[in-house]
Design an enzyme around this catalytic site. Structure first.
Site: not given
Lengths: 412, 428
Positions: A145-148, A299
């Site tokens: 998720t969200e490039l975490i 991101w």
């Protein structure tokens, strides 16, 4: 001979409707079904359907040369299924071309990795099955998720057998290094790390229609010049962005569709240039180095960290509260309650509570259905209060009252 | 830069936000090097009605300021009180005589002296207020002929005739500063004469200053004043940091919700009472404090008894000085449900004392205080929902108060002062 890897994120959260303190105990439907329906239909018309048509056209035109990849959250897939099934069909047609790769993420677009590894794994597997069932491919690349991302996530991706994992090519992670090479998560020996080129990605995703930008307007020709400049100093260019860039964040009249349509043609000018999907990229290129990422990157925002979702005490309290319910939820053995709980984990709910108003604040406001982060917090906490009571009523009676009292301290 | 300012109240004798705002604004302007002569009518009961005198009131003011903060700026401020101005029995003859006596130049007679009924002062609203306003105006003419200044600056309708008069006598530019409109105070039941004064004043003014964009928009809509003639200068709050001297130990079991303001239609106290009822249905240990006085108070006391919430609802009367600070400090949330609030300085005071603030969307202060909770004044249920949210969920208190403190850093009287100075500079 650089390769370009396009990855588009497709996500729609389930929206929580207006839920006041007075609704606690009197109704248990939290979703704003009408809003979900109207937004899904609107974005399908403005973005998903026309963008899919364009991608399909390009794939057919270039006969296997042009390729893209997607990650579609489970909450988006479910809403397509319900409110805009033609979107699912059009993704299926894309999948049938063999030029489209679907990646794996948490089904509920959640931050579960940060709070519960078992829950994280379950959501990832749920998503994997859904992708297989819809598109007939088993995802081989993971994006959180969200490039975490951090080292631990890289290691987890390897242990789960992924060829590659995606992350933000943030300056504070790369230092002097370039995002235009394939890396490897620290301590891994198989899984590759693909990093987003945020400058080129955001030139399209954020700056495309910004008239104050000194490079405005962005043409395919101009963009190809920038790509050429990388030639020799990099092997891959990872253009990762929200799919809603096309037609939703950048409206059609900005020329975003034309830009995308012209881009492949212009890229044919570069000798030996090609498009790759993430798993192809991982196969084609050897990692140049292991990358040590001890703390989380994402991101989001200028900070590229977790503060968009976990930057203040309201967000932390809400997250801690929702994940503290895991044991109770699972003890009820109710698929409906499990689903409700998981929908409440979607990252967007916490993003709405962000209080970073300035510089990034306007982006947050654009994506925020609430007039203030405080309203978002109160609404969410009201829902959680009710949901906690519902759970208590649904688990085999034991001394749960004690726990509940703690959270409702003023109604003693 | 010299300014002749006409006000209606000035600390320490204040009844509301206007005095506080005038004090802050003159403070901000003085720091920018502006010399101000501030004229106020002194609202005393003294029976010396026969003559009007101009009195230097600076000493009394200095006393007040010593209790407050720094006094350096005071040197640039001269306050004059027009004592016994409210005396209603000055006739045209005695007034003309008086003007002759006071005016050393004797060159000009004022407009009011020529024509005493500029405003029809008969009956209805209570003729005294109009008469006072009118006499204040006539005195203004005398002062204007005596003092030397570059700009005239008046605050709200009561001082508008004074400003018009001073402009007529001196020919200097007039700035009308609007802190509240008749539309704010009285809703749609406006007093036509007050509206006429406001309108005439803004039309004849060289520039209009409002305390919010909210008020500016209303002036454009209801008074037909062109937007280009109106500047917005937001109010501020004097003290930025609370000293925490009333370190009230807050009980987790007993929560306090504060209303502080005049108990009048404009401030929406009735919505506060109705919301209290809803809150008490969910959280019985909540206590409501209503500080202030006003014409709606008897009705509300009755309503509170009718709702049987007297043991949780406390009318504490008009608070001053330290009591105000103590009230903010002990409260868990401050509510300002104004029906129409041009600004609302008390919301900023709430932020100073680390109290989360809920304000109506019909308030100008929301333009500068981002970190507050906002509701429509009529939405009682939503107001109750927000009160309960703040009291129930721990995450919000520190977040909202610490962010509001950041808002406060950008809201200073100096900033207001420099914006007003810009207005002056463009006029002369």
């Amino acid at each position: 001979m650089p390769s370009i890897c396009f990855y588009f994120q497709v996500h729609q959260p389930y929206r929580v409707g207006k839920y006041t303190f007075f609704d606690i105990g009197s109704r248990h439907d939290y979703e704003d079904v009408e809003k979900d329906k109207s937004i899904t239909r609107k974005v399908a018309q403005k973005c998903y359907l026309p963008a899919n048509n364009l991608i399909l056209k390009l794939i057919n035109k270039y006969k296997g040369w042009f390729k893209v990849s997607y990650s579609i959250s489970g909450t988006a897939l479910d809403q397509f299924n319900e409110y805009a099934p033609e979107v699912i069909d059009s993704f299926k047609r894309l999948s049938d071309t063999g030029c489209v790769e679907f990646m794996n993420e948490t089904y509920y677009h959640s931050l579960a990795f940060l709070f519960s590894k078992p829950e994280f794994t379950q959501q990832v597997n749920l998503h994997k099955r859904r992708i297989k069932e819809l598109f007939g491919q088993t995802p081989r690349v993971f994006r959180n998720t969200e490039l975490i991302y951090n080292n631990e996530l890289g290691a987890m991706a390897e242990s789960m057998g992924y060829k590659a994992v995606l992350a933000e090519g943030a300056d504070h992670v790369l230092g002097w290094r370039s995002p235009n090479f394939v890396y490897q998560p620290a301590g891994c020996y198989k899984t590759k790390l693909l990093l987003r080129n945020y400058r080129l990605s955001d030139d399209i995703a954020f700056r495309f229609s910004n008239r104050h930008w000194d490079k405005y307007p962005l043409s395919a020709d101009k963009f190809v010049q920038w790509v050429k400049q990388i030639n020799g100093s990099g092997e891959v260019i990872n253009l990762f962005m929200d799919y809603e860039t096309f037609g939703e964040h950048q409206w059609e009249d900005t020329g975003i569709f034309n830009f995308m349509e012209n881009l492949p043609e212009k890229l044919t000018q570069i000798p030996e240039f090609n498009f790759v999907t993430p798993s192809e990229e991982a196969e084609l290129y050897d990692p140049v180095a292991q990358l040590d990422v001890p703390s989380f990157v994402s991101w989001a925002d200028v900070e590229r960290d977790l503060t968009a979702w976990m930057g203040n005490n309201m967000q932390l309290e809400a997250l801690e509260r929702v994940y503290s319910l895991e044991r109770k939820v699972k003890r009820t053995r109710s698929p409906e309650l499990l689903d409700t709980w998981r929908k409440l984990q979607t990252g967007d709910h916490f993003y709405y509570m962000c209080t970073k108003w300035f510089s990034d604040g306007d982006v947050h406001k654009y994506f925020n259905p609430y007039t203030s982060p405080y309203d978002a917090y109160i609404n969410y906490m009201n829902v959680l209060s009710d949901f906690t009571d519902v759970l208590d009523a649904n688990i085999p009676a034991r001394r749960e009252n004690h726990e509940r009292q703690q959270y409702r301290s003023i109604s003693i | 830069m010299k300014v002749l300012m006409f006000g209606w109240e000035f600390p320490p004798h204040i009844s509301g936000g206007l005095g506080t705002a005038c004090y802050g604004l003159t403070q901000g302007l003085s720091k920018k090097g502006v010399d101000i002569t501030f004229v106020i009518p002194r609202l005393t009961d003294r029976t010396t009605r026969s003559h009007v005198r101009l009195i230097d009131y600076t000493d009394a003011l200095r006393e007040y300021a010593v209790q407050g903060t720094t006094t350096k700026w005071l040197k640039r401020l001269k306050v004059m009180a027009v004592e016994s101005l409210l005396a209603p029995y000055v006739t045209e003859e005695t007034y003309l005589e008086m003007v002759k006596k006071i005016s050393s130049t004797g060159k000009k007679t004022t407009k009011i002296a020529e024509k005493s009924d500029v405003f029809d002062l008969s009956n209805d609203y209570g003729p005294n207020i109009f008469e006072s306003v009118s006499r204040y105006a006539s005195i203004a003419g005398v002062i204007a002929s005596q003092e030397s200044f570059d700009v005239i600056h008046v605050h709200d309708w009561m001082t508008i005739p004074a400003g018009m008069e001073a402009k007529y006598v001196s020919g200097k530019p007039l700035v009308v500063h609007v802190h509240a409109l008749e539309f704010d105070r009285s809703g749609m039941h406006v007093n036509q004469r007050i509206y006429d004064i406001e309108r005439a004043g803004m039309e004849s003014a060289d520039h209009v200053i409002t305390v919010s964009h909210y008020t500016k928009a209303r002036i454009i809509e209801y008074y037909g004043i062109p937007a280009g003639k109106i500047s917005v200068v937001h109010n501020a709050v004097s003290r930025q940091e609370s000293f925490n001297k009333y370190h009230v130990k807050k009980s987790p079991l007993r929560k306090y919700v504060l209303f502080l303001g005049r108990i009048t239609f404009q401030k929406g106290p009735d919505y506060f009472v109705e919301a209290a009822k809803l809150v008490l249905e969910k959280a019985r240990n909540t206590h409501f404090i209503m500080a202030g006085s006003g014409d709606m108070m008897p009705r509300l006391i009755e309503r509170v008894s009718e709702l049987r919430m007297g043991s949780n609802f406390h009318f504490v009367g008009f608070l001053r000085g330290e009591d105000v600070e103590r009230a903010f400090a002990m409260s868990d949330v401050y509510v300002m449900p104004s029906v129409s609030e041009p600004f609302g300085i008390s919301a900023l005071e709430g932020a100073v004392y680390d109290t989360p603030v809920i304000v109506s969307r019909q308030s100008g202060v929301t333009e500068v205080l981002n970190h507050s909770l906002k509701v429509d004044f009529w939405d009682i249920r939503e107001l109750a929902n927000k009160i309960l949210g703040v009291l129930s969920y721990g995450g919000i208190h520190d977040e909202i108060t610490s962010n509001a403190k950041k808002d406060l850093r950008n809201i200073t009287w100096e900033m207001a002062g420099s914006k007003i100075l810009d207005v002056y500079t463009n006029l002369i």
